[in-house]
Every structure is written in C-alpha cells, then in structure tokens.
Design a protein around this motif. Structure first.
Motif, PDB file in Angstrom:
ATOM      1  N   TYR A 132       0.828  -1.205   0.000  1.00  0.00           N
ATOM      2  CA  TYR A 132       0.000   0.000   0.000  1.00  0.00           C
ATOM      3  C   TYR A 132       0.867   1.261   0.000  1.00  0.00           C
ATOM      4  N   ASN A 135       2.254   1.788  -3.461  1.00  0.00           N
ATOM      5  CA  ASN A 135       1.241   2.112  -4.469  1.00  0.00           C
ATOM      6  C   ASN A 135       0.125   2.962  -3.856  1.00  0.00           C
ATOM      7  N   LYS A 136       0.509   3.898  -3.009  1.00  0.00           N
ATOM      8  CA  LYS A 136      -0.489   4.685  -2.302  1.00  0.00           C
ATOM      9  C   LYS A 136      -1.298   5.555  -3.255  1.00  0.00           C
ATOM     10  N   GLN A 137      -0.610   6.251  -4.168  1.00  0.00           N
ATOM     11  CA  GLN A 137      -1.325   7.118  -5.096  1.00  0.00           C
ATOM     12  C   GLN A 137      -2.259   6.311  -6.004  1.00  0.00           C
ATOM     13  N   LYS A 138      -1.796   5.147  -6.415  1.00  0.00           N
ATOM     14  CA  LYS A 138      -2.632   4.292  -7.262  1.00  0.00           C
ATOM     15  C   LYS A 138      -3.874   3.836  -6.508  1.00  0.00           C
ATOM     16  N   SER A 139      -3.706   3.457  -5.248  1.00  0.00           N
ATOM     17  CA  SER A 139      -4.854   3.014  -4.459  1.00  0.00           C
ATOM     18  C   SER A 139      -5.824   4.163  -4.202  1.00  0.00           C
ATOM     19  N   LEU A 140      -5.279   5.346  -3.898  1.00  0.00           N
ATOM     20  CA  LEU A 140      -6.153   6.498  -3.667  1.00  0.00           C
ATOM     21  C   LEU A 140      -6.926   6.877  -4.931  1.00  0.00           C
ATOM     22  N   ALA A 141      -6.249   6.797  -6.098  1.00  0.00           N
ATOM     23  CA  ALA A 141      -6.938   7.104  -7.354  1.00  0.00           C
ATOM     24  C   ALA A 141      -8.052   6.100  -7.618  1.00  0.00           C
ATOM     25  N   GLN A 144     -10.963   6.943  -5.384  1.00  0.00           N
ATOM     26  CA  GLN A 144     -11.678   8.121  -5.859  1.00  0.00           C
ATOM     27  C   GLN A 144     -12.554   7.796  -7.058  1.00  0.00           C
TER      28      GLN A 144
END
Length: 300
Positions: A132, A135-141, A144
């Motif tokens: 996580y 790949n935090k930005q990927k998970s947040l995207a 969203q």
C-alpha cells in the motif's frame, strides 16, 4: 440509381478486384521468399547445433556459472526479468493453468493460504502495508474513481453497485438464471411491436446503405493501392540482379585476341597528314608555304 452511378460502382468494383488479386500475388511471393530464408537459417542452425551439440551445452553451462559467480544478485534479477517477460507474453495461458489447478481442488489452495497466514501473520500484514505504501497514489486514485462512479449511479437513480464473493454453486445458478432470462423465445407479437418502435423508412435506409458501400469501397481501394505499392517496393528491394553472362568458348577468345592485335597494327600503320602550322597573324603576310626555306648564306 442512375446509369452513371452504376457504371462508377462497377468500375470501382473491377479495379478493387484487380488490385486485390495483385496484392494476393505479391503477398504470396513475399511469403514464399521469407519462408525460404527462414527455413534456410533454421536448417543451418540445426545442422550447426547437431555438429557441436556438446560444445554448445558446455559453453552455455560455463557462461551461466560465470555470470552467477560474478554477480549472483544481478543473475537472479535477469532470471526473474526473463520469467516475467515470458509470463507477460503467456499471461492467459498461465492464468488458465492456475484456474484449472484451483478448480481441481479449491479447498486445498484455501487451506494453504490460511496456513501460510497463520504461520506468520505479521509478515503478511507487513507485506500488505508495504504494497500500500509503494502504491499509495494508485490506491487512492482507484478509491476516488469508485466514489465518483457510485455518486453518478445514485444521481441517476440506479442502485448502489456491490460486489461480493459467492460460492461456485450460487455462481452457476445465477448464470443459469441469466441464460434462461436472456435466451427465452420471443413471440411474434412482441417482435412486431419492438420492430415497429425502431423501424426506419426503407428509402432512407437504402440511400444510407448505398452511400456507405460507396465510401467503404473507395476507402478500401485507396488502402489496397497503398498496400500494393508497399509490396512492390518490398519485392523490388529483394529482386536479384542480372543473370551472369555465359563463359566464352576458346574460339571466341582467340577471335577477340586477334581482333585486338589487328586494331593495334592498323592504328600504328595508318597514314596521317601532318598538322597544319598557324600562319602569321598579319592577313597581308605571305603564306608560309610561299616562303623560301633556304637557310644558308645571306638568307639565314
């Protein structure tokens, strides 16, 4: 349809068919030539490997051992990257194999996962946290996008989309129910009502169809001409040169040698007039041949 339009369509059809046949012929020639080259290279490689089988295997073993000894980490990375490239090219095949193994004994796979998690739960949770964090930005995207999609569904009056795991039996029953619903036989009355609702006037449909066929034929002809030109260039690049001339016979060689000797003798013995000397620039001066050439005594 007017006679002019029919003639134009017939002319386009004939030209398209002619270009198609030429393209097919050129493609066959290119394919045959490439096939012969590939087969020749493969046969040469097979023959060479058959003659040097032990040498090639020993060379490969030594090369791998040398790479592993020089840098074990880099060697493992290369092997891992090679396996990944193979998996990317054969992803469907590998996934199908894994699905077959899972369906053959799903409980065994689940039990293995539970046992692996029970042996070291902290390590498993640490891996999830590390994934996580990486790949935090990927998970947040992704989160969203999911929220935006659910918001649009609610605004459109659609039910909230919820996915959950189901057992194989429930999944099979749902699929059977869906097939039964969508494959049910419609009555003639239902079909007639549906067709009347979406019916198009015949003249509009016929005009649209003719125009579509004309545009499609013109575009297809233009594309085929470009393809034919490309194939012709490819064939011209690989076209062999002129055939070598056949060797001369001994009589022809002797005749050529005698002709060369005769030309040399004729050039040497040919009588040539002496070059004319330029006279004095004065136009009133006598011609040089009219002068006396006696260079003795008082005339000298």
């Amino acid at each position: 349809m007017s006679d002019e339009a029919e003639d134009r369509e017939a002319r386009v059809a004939r030209e398209t068919e002619d270009v198609r046949l030429q393209i097919a012929h050129a493609q066959v020639q290119l394919y045959d030539r490439a096939k012969r080259k590939r087969e020749a290279r493969r046969q040469y490689a097979r023959d060479y490997y058959a003659r040097h089988r032990d040498e090639q295997r020993e060379y490969q073993r030594q090369a791998r051992a040398k790479q592993r000894a020089q840098d074990p980490d880099a060697y493992r990375d290369r092997v891992r990257a090679r396996n990944k490239r193979w998996y990317d090219k054969h992803r469907e095949q590998a996934n199908a194999h894994q699905r077959e193994k899972y369906h053959a004994d799903p409980e065994k796979r689940r039990q293995r996962r539970r046992e692996a998690y029970a042996r070291n739960p902290e390590e498993q949770r640490a891996k999830r946290r590390a994934y996580y964090a990486a790949n935090k930005q990927k998970s947040l995207a992704a989160q969203q996008r999911w929220r935006d999609r659910e918001k649009r569904r609610v605004e459109a009056g659609l039910p909230v989309r919820r996915l959950h795991r189901v057992s194989p039996e429930e999944r099979f029953s749902n699929r059977a129910a869906a097939d039964e619903f969508f494959d049910r036989v419609r009555t003639k009355a239902e079909l007639a009502v549906a067709l009347r609702e979406i019916a198009t006037p015949p003249e509009i449909f016929a005009a649209w169809k003719r125009e579509s066929l004309r545009v499609r034929a013109a575009h297809h002809l233009a594309v085929q001409k470009e393809e034919l030109e490309r194939l012709r260039k490819a064939l011209a690049r690989g076209r062999p040169g002129p055939e070598p001339q056949s060797l001369l016979t001994s009589e022809q060689i002797e005749d050529a040698r005698m002709d060369a000797i005769a030309r040399q003798v004729n050039e040497r013995l040919r009588h040539r007039e002496p070059p004319r000397r330029r006279h004095h620039l004065d136009p009133a001066a006598p011609h040089p041949q009219a002068l006396h050439n006696d260079q003795t005594g008082m005339n000298r």
